[in-house]
Design an enzyme around this catalytic site. Structure first.
Site, mmCIF file in Angstrom:
data_model
loop_
_atom_site.group_PDB
_atom_site.id
_atom_site.type_symbol
_atom_site.label_atom_id
_atom_site.label_comp_id
_atom_site.label_asym_id
_atom_site.label_seq_id
_atom_site.Cartn_x
_atom_site.Cartn_y
_atom_site.Cartn_z
ATOM 1 N N HIS A 1 9.821 38.624 2.969
ATOM 2 C CA HIS A 1 10.962 38.236 2.142
ATOM 3 C C HIS A 1 12.213 38.126 3.015
ATOM 4 O O HIS A 1 12.462 39.015 3.814
ATOM 5 C CB HIS A 1 11.193 39.274 1.046
ATOM 6 C CG HIS A 1 12.445 38.983 0.257
ATOM 7 N ND1 HIS A 1 12.468 38.026 -0.727
ATOM 8 C CD2 HIS A 1 13.701 39.494 0.349
ATOM 9 C CE1 HIS A 1 13.696 37.964 -1.226
ATOM 10 N NE2 HIS A 1 14.459 38.841 -0.591
ATOM 11 N N GLY B 1 0.824 -1.210 0.000
ATOM 12 C CA GLY B 1 0.000 0.000 0.000
ATOM 13 C C GLY B 1 0.854 1.254 0.000
ATOM 14 O O GLY B 1 1.525 1.542 0.988
ATOM 15 N N ALA C 1 -7.338 13.607 11.577
ATOM 16 C CA ALA C 1 -7.559 14.072 12.942
ATOM 17 C C ALA C 1 -8.236 15.436 12.960
ATOM 18 O O ALA C 1 -9.168 15.663 13.744
ATOM 19 C CB ALA C 1 -6.219 14.136 13.675
HETATM 20 P P1 FAD Z 1 -9.679 7.586 16.953
HETATM 21 O O1 FAD Z 1 -8.518 8.475 17.044
HETATM 22 O O2 FAD Z 1 -9.506 6.256 16.330
HETATM 23 O O3 FAD Z 1 -10.218 7.424 18.437
HETATM 24 C C1 FAD Z 1 -11.292 6.625 18.757
HETATM 25 C C2 FAD Z 1 -11.170 6.214 20.210
HETATM 26 O O4 FAD Z 1 -12.395 5.623 20.603
HETATM 27 C C3 FAD Z 1 -10.095 5.163 20.449
HETATM 28 O O5 FAD Z 1 -9.222 5.578 21.477
HETATM 29 C C4 FAD Z 1 -10.871 3.930 20.871
HETATM 30 O O6 FAD Z 1 -10.201 3.143 21.833
HETATM 31 C C5 FAD Z 1 -12.118 4.551 21.463
HETATM 32 N N1 FAD Z 1 -13.269 3.657 21.462
HETATM 33 C C6 FAD Z 1 -13.740 2.902 20.448
HETATM 34 N N2 FAD Z 1 -14.853 2.241 20.815
HETATM 35 C C7 FAD Z 1 -15.080 2.592 22.103
HETATM 36 C C8 FAD Z 1 -16.077 2.228 23.040
HETATM 37 N N3 FAD Z 1 -17.062 1.394 22.728
HETATM 38 N N4 FAD Z 1 -15.990 2.749 24.283
HETATM 39 C C9 FAD Z 1 -14.998 3.605 24.620
HETATM 40 N N5 FAD Z 1 -14.037 3.985 23.771
HETATM 41 C C10 FAD Z 1 -14.078 3.489 22.522
HETATM 42 N N6 FAD Z 1 -4.466 12.189 10.664
HETATM 43 C C11 FAD Z 1 -4.050 13.450 10.473
HETATM 44 O O7 FAD Z 1 -4.876 14.358 10.363
HETATM 45 N N7 FAD Z 1 -2.707 13.766 10.403
HETATM 46 C C12 FAD Z 1 -1.759 12.807 10.517
HETATM 47 O O8 FAD Z 1 -0.573 13.112 10.455
HETATM 48 C C13 FAD Z 1 -2.164 11.470 10.704
HETATM 49 N N8 FAD Z 1 -1.250 10.490 10.835
HETATM 50 C C14 FAD Z 1 -1.660 9.205 11.054
HETATM 51 C C15 FAD Z 1 -0.696 8.217 11.146
HETATM 52 C C16 FAD Z 1 -1.071 6.899 11.346
HETATM 53 C C17 FAD Z 1 -0.015 5.842 11.455
HETATM 54 C C18 FAD Z 1 -2.457 6.587 11.480
HETATM 55 C C19 FAD Z 1 -2.892 5.170 11.745
HETATM 56 C C20 FAD Z 1 -3.425 7.555 11.380
HETATM 57 C C21 FAD Z 1 -3.033 8.884 11.152
HETATM 58 N N9 FAD Z 1 -3.974 9.911 11.018
HETATM 59 C C22 FAD Z 1 -3.551 11.186 10.787
HETATM 60 C C23 FAD Z 1 -5.421 9.651 11.107
HETATM 61 C C24 FAD Z 1 -5.946 10.029 12.503
HETATM 62 O O9 FAD Z 1 -5.222 9.313 13.480
HETATM 63 C C25 FAD Z 1 -7.427 9.709 12.597
HETATM 64 O O10 FAD Z 1 -8.121 10.327 11.532
HETATM 65 C C26 FAD Z 1 -7.998 10.233 13.904
HETATM 66 O O11 FAD Z 1 -7.348 9.653 15.013
HETATM 67 C C27 FAD Z 1 -9.493 9.935 13.984
HETATM 68 O O12 FAD Z 1 -9.998 10.413 15.184
HETATM 69 P P2 FAD Z 1 -11.282 9.769 15.867
HETATM 70 O O13 FAD Z 1 -11.487 10.528 17.118
HETATM 71 O O14 FAD Z 1 -12.372 9.696 14.880
HETATM 72 O O15 FAD Z 1 -10.884 8.253 16.176
HETATM 73 P P1 NAI Z 2 -4.435 4.969 2.326
HETATM 74 O O1 NAI Z 2 -5.856 4.905 1.958
HETATM 75 O O2 NAI Z 2 -3.768 6.285 2.422
HETATM 76 O O3 NAI Z 2 -3.578 4.108 1.319
HETATM 77 C C1 NAI Z 2 -3.801 2.754 1.114
HETATM 78 C C2 NAI Z 2 -3.136 2.350 -0.184
HETATM 79 O O4 NAI Z 2 -3.149 0.933 -0.249
HETATM 80 C C3 NAI Z 2 -3.865 2.878 -1.405
HETATM 81 O O5 NAI Z 2 -2.950 3.489 -2.273
HETATM 82 C C4 NAI Z 2 -4.501 1.632 -1.994
HETATM 83 O O6 NAI Z 2 -4.640 1.692 -3.391
HETATM 84 C C5 NAI Z 2 -3.504 0.566 -1.561
HETATM 85 N N1 NAI Z 2 -4.069 -0.777 -1.504
HETATM 86 C C6 NAI Z 2 -5.293 -1.158 -1.068
HETATM 87 N N2 NAI Z 2 -5.436 -2.491 -1.159
HETATM 88 C C7 NAI Z 2 -4.257 -2.980 -1.653
HETATM 89 C C8 NAI Z 2 -3.782 -4.276 -1.963
HETATM 90 N N3 NAI Z 2 -4.533 -5.348 -1.782
HETATM 91 N N4 NAI Z 2 -2.536 -4.400 -2.453
HETATM 92 C C9 NAI Z 2 -1.746 -3.296 -2.633
HETATM 93 N N5 NAI Z 2 -2.152 -2.043 -2.368
HETATM 94 C C10 NAI Z 2 -3.387 -1.886 -1.879
HETATM 95 O O7 NAI Z 2 -4.338 4.158 3.699
HETATM 96 P P2 NAI Z 2 -3.204 4.066 4.801
HETATM 97 O O8 NAI Z 2 -1.893 4.491 4.291
HETATM 98 O O9 NAI Z 2 -3.368 2.723 5.399
HETATM 99 O O10 NAI Z 2 -3.684 5.149 5.841
HETATM 100 C C11 NAI Z 2 -4.983 5.064 6.385
HETATM 101 C C12 NAI Z 2 -5.546 6.415 6.621
HETATM 102 O O11 NAI Z 2 -4.955 6.989 7.784
HETATM 103 C C13 NAI Z 2 -5.271 7.421 5.532
HETATM 104 O O12 NAI Z 2 -6.173 7.307 4.467
HETATM 105 C C14 NAI Z 2 -5.454 8.696 6.251
HETATM 106 O O13 NAI Z 2 -6.826 8.987 6.339
HETATM 107 C C15 NAI Z 2 -4.906 8.394 7.612
HETATM 108 N N6 NAI Z 2 -3.517 8.842 7.702
HETATM 109 C C16 NAI Z 2 -3.259 10.169 7.536
HETATM 110 C C17 NAI Z 2 -1.975 10.641 7.582
HETATM 111 C C18 NAI Z 2 -1.728 12.076 7.353
HETATM 112 O O14 NAI Z 2 -2.667 12.853 7.380
HETATM 113 N N7 NAI Z 2 -0.495 12.503 7.135
HETATM 114 C C19 NAI Z 2 -0.842 9.766 7.846
HETATM 115 C C20 NAI Z 2 -1.220 8.378 7.964
HETATM 116 C C21 NAI Z 2 -2.517 7.969 7.921
#
Ligand code: FAD
Ligand code: NAI
Length: 479
Positions: free
Chosen positions: A458, A194, A334
């Site tokens: 600048h 991915g 987020a």
């Molecule tokens: P979450 O952050 O998933 O929080 C949900 C919470 O609800 C969790 O703590 C969970 O334990 C809790 N929960 C679930 N069910 C229950 C229940 N029944 N009772 C009590 N608690 C419960 N987004 C960005 O904008 N910028 C980034 O740089 C970025 N980097 C990322 C990097 C990675 C590796 C990943 C995986 C994601 C990244 N994201 C980034 C995406 C971002 O983390 C999510 O979009 C964001 O956290 C979503 O917020 P949320 O509050 O909807 O859910």
């Molecule tokens: P993603 O949706 O960004 O990318 C997944 C990639 O996997 C896509 O390019 C898709 O075509 C590919 N893919 C899907 N199925 C596949 C398969 N079977 N074989 C090979 N490739 C395949 O998802 P990702 O990177 O897992 O991140 C999840 C989400 O978390 C993001 O969409 C984003 O919303 C959030 N996130 C945001 C960040 C940020 O804002 N900087 C950083 C990391 C995550």
């Protein structure tokens, strides 16, 4: 006696904790339920959700450390600085990341106290409707269950990594985001399935530290969500940095040994290939998380994509129940979750909460960073809207040259007749900060002329935003 609240928020990620704080600020009695301990040493529920614990914050900490290492080992020389014997202590790097996460999650505890948010530790589930609201039960880690009544509920239960059939994630050898953020050392060969945001960010971290990284992507075009010109440019840049990227692949059998993984796949030409690696990251998107919520008990269900359906104001089909963040439609980001959290809290408090979904920026935190807001050129072509484009490279900007940040460009797309800014796309090491001006322009319905007439400091990278805006009418000054 059963406690009751004006609002109960389920989940303390960016959607939930921000909604709870805003509701508290607005004078509502509010509780937020969180049960996930993530890696808490005491097994206590951790606040901040995916973002703080296993997402945005830890990944950015590792990106920063690995970028420092790459600068020292590869770019210090450009400045006449010789550094000999630089090495990386992965344990220390990961501990630094954990320290930052601990500080941030602890900070939310403080904010909850400050804003009179009651934290309920455990997992929440609906237990049917109550008079004037909803019954919510909370199951703590020790198995005890307590009941609360909520006049209104905000579901912010987030998302989890999507896994692929036949590829068992153990978060040791085959990892999703959780395992990929705590490798004990640098793998010699890292495979990534991915080429999305996680694959590119975390692939970059481990490549900078010395891993040979191969990214396998199913789609034939790179970064399909970005403006096409950005996708093309970034593919060149990543390949130049040494990331091996194969597009248009079809993943076949994945065999996990004791210390290595072998991935069979078909490449874009239909040839059978095998990738052997010491660790594999599976980053193929995320899926909404609703396990255990018992939505049926209040007459709600998830849609065919596992999400909770909501309207533009995050109201679900059941009056008094809202859902925000990754568990509903839209970008899984987020800041989008936070905006929705604020909007819903304000609506519950009787205000006119609103979220402008056309002005949500995206950032990929690689080096250089990629950031954009609004429409891509391909969006505008598909919708038949007449537009003009202005593009300006960082190579022609003195500050960028001085900082060694000369890769990339700013591209501004504006309506051909009204000149309204419709989209802005940036490749630059500081794109995440530069995009804020573009978000403001779109939010305020500015024209490209407006940006072009604003005085930009600048020398600064922001001058490139101005020049790209001027270039929409072919009036750029420095090229
Ligand atoms: P979450 O952050 O998933 O929080 C949900 C919470 O609800 C969790 O703590 C969970 O334990 C809790 N929960 C679930 N069910 C229950 C229940 N029944 N009772 C009590 N608690 C419960 N987004 C960005 O904008 N910028 C980034 O740089 C970025 N980097 C990322 C990097 C990675 C590796 C990943 C995986 C994601 C990244 N994201 C980034 C995406 C971002 O983390 C999510 O979009 C964001 O956290 C979503 O917020 P949320 O509050 O909807 O859910
Ligand atoms: P993603 O949706 O960004 O990318 C997944 C990639 O996997 C896509 O390019 C898709 O075509 C590919 N893919 C899907 N199925 C596949 C398969 N079977 N074989 C090979 N490739 C395949 O998802 P990702 O990177 O897992 O991140 C999840 C989400 O978390 C993001 O969409 C984003 O919303 C959030 N996130 C945001 C960040 C940020 O804002 N900087 C950083 C990391 C995550």
């Amino acid at each position: 006696m059963t406690q009751s609240f004006d609002v109960v928020v389920i989940g303390a990620g960016p959607g939930g904790y921000i909604a709870a704080i805003r509701a508290g600020q607005l004078g509502l009695s509010v509780a937020c339920v969180e049960g996930n301990a993530y890696d808490d040493p005491k097994g206590e529920p951790r606040l901040g959700g995916t973002c703080l614990n296993v997402g945005c914050i830890p990944s950015k900490a590792l990106l920063a450390s690995s970028e420092e290492f790459e600068k020292i080992t590869h770019h210090a020389e450009d400045h006449g600085i010789t550094v000999k014997g630089a090495s990386i202590d992965v344990g220390k790097m990961v501990a630094r990341k954990d320290g930052i996460v601990g500080k941030m999650t602890g900070g939310i505890q403080y904010l909850f106290k400050k804003n009179k948010v009651t934290l309920l530790k455990g997992y929440a589930s609906f237990a049917g409707k109550a008079e004037g609201g909803f019954n919510v039960s909370v199951k703590a880690a020790d198995g005890t269950v307590s009941a609360v009544v909520a006049k209104q509920v905000i579901i912010a239960s987030g998302s989890k990594a999507r896994h692929l059939p036949g590829i068992p994630v153990d978060n040791k050898l085959i990892c999703d985001n959780e395992g990929a953020l705590k490798f004990g050392d640098v793998p010699k060969r890292l495979g990534v399935i991915g080429a999305g945001v996680i694959g590119l960010e975390l692939g970059s971290v481990w490549r900078r530290l010395g891993a040979e990284v191969t990214v396998l992507e199913a789609l034939p075009n790179f970064l399909a969500a970005c403006d096409e010109s950005v996708g093309k440019e970034m593919l060149k840049i990543f390949k130049g940095q040494g990331l091996n990227i194969s597009l248009g692949v079809k993943i076949g059998e994945v065999k996990a040994g004791k210390k290595a993984v072998s991935i069979a796949y078909t490449d874009a030409d239909g040839k059978a290939q095998t990738l052997d690696c010491d660790k594999l990251i599976v980053s193929v998107g995320r899926v909404p998380y609703t396990d255990g919520l018992n939505l049926d008990s209040i007459g709600l269900k998830t849609n065919e994509r596992g999400m909770i359906d909501v309207d533009a104001h995050c109201q679900t089909l059941v009056a008094g129940v809202f859902a925000v963040g990754d568990v509903v439609r839209g970008a899984m980001l987020a800041h989008k979750a936070e905006e929705e959290g604020v909007m819903v809290a304000e609506i519950i408090a009787g205000q006119k909460g609103h979220c402008n979904y056309d002005a949500i920026p995206w950032v990929i935190y690689t080096s250089p960073e990629v950031a954009w807001v609004g429409k891509t050129e391909q969006d505008l072509k598909a919708s038949g809207r007449a537009y003009k484009a202005g593009q300006f490279p960082f190579m022609a900007n003195g500050r960028a040259l001085g900082q060694g940040d000369s890769q990339g460009f700013v591209k501004v797309l504006a309506d051909a007749k009204t000149d309204e800014v419709l989209g802005v796309h940036i490749i630059n090491s500081h794109a995440s900060d530069l995009i804020a001006e573009a978000v403001m322009a779109i939010e305020f319905k500015a024209s490209s002329e407006d940006i072009g007439r604003i005085c930009h400091a600048h020398p600064s990278l922001s001058e490139v935003v101005k020049e790209a805006a001027l270039a929409c009418d072919k009036r750029q000054l420095n090229m």
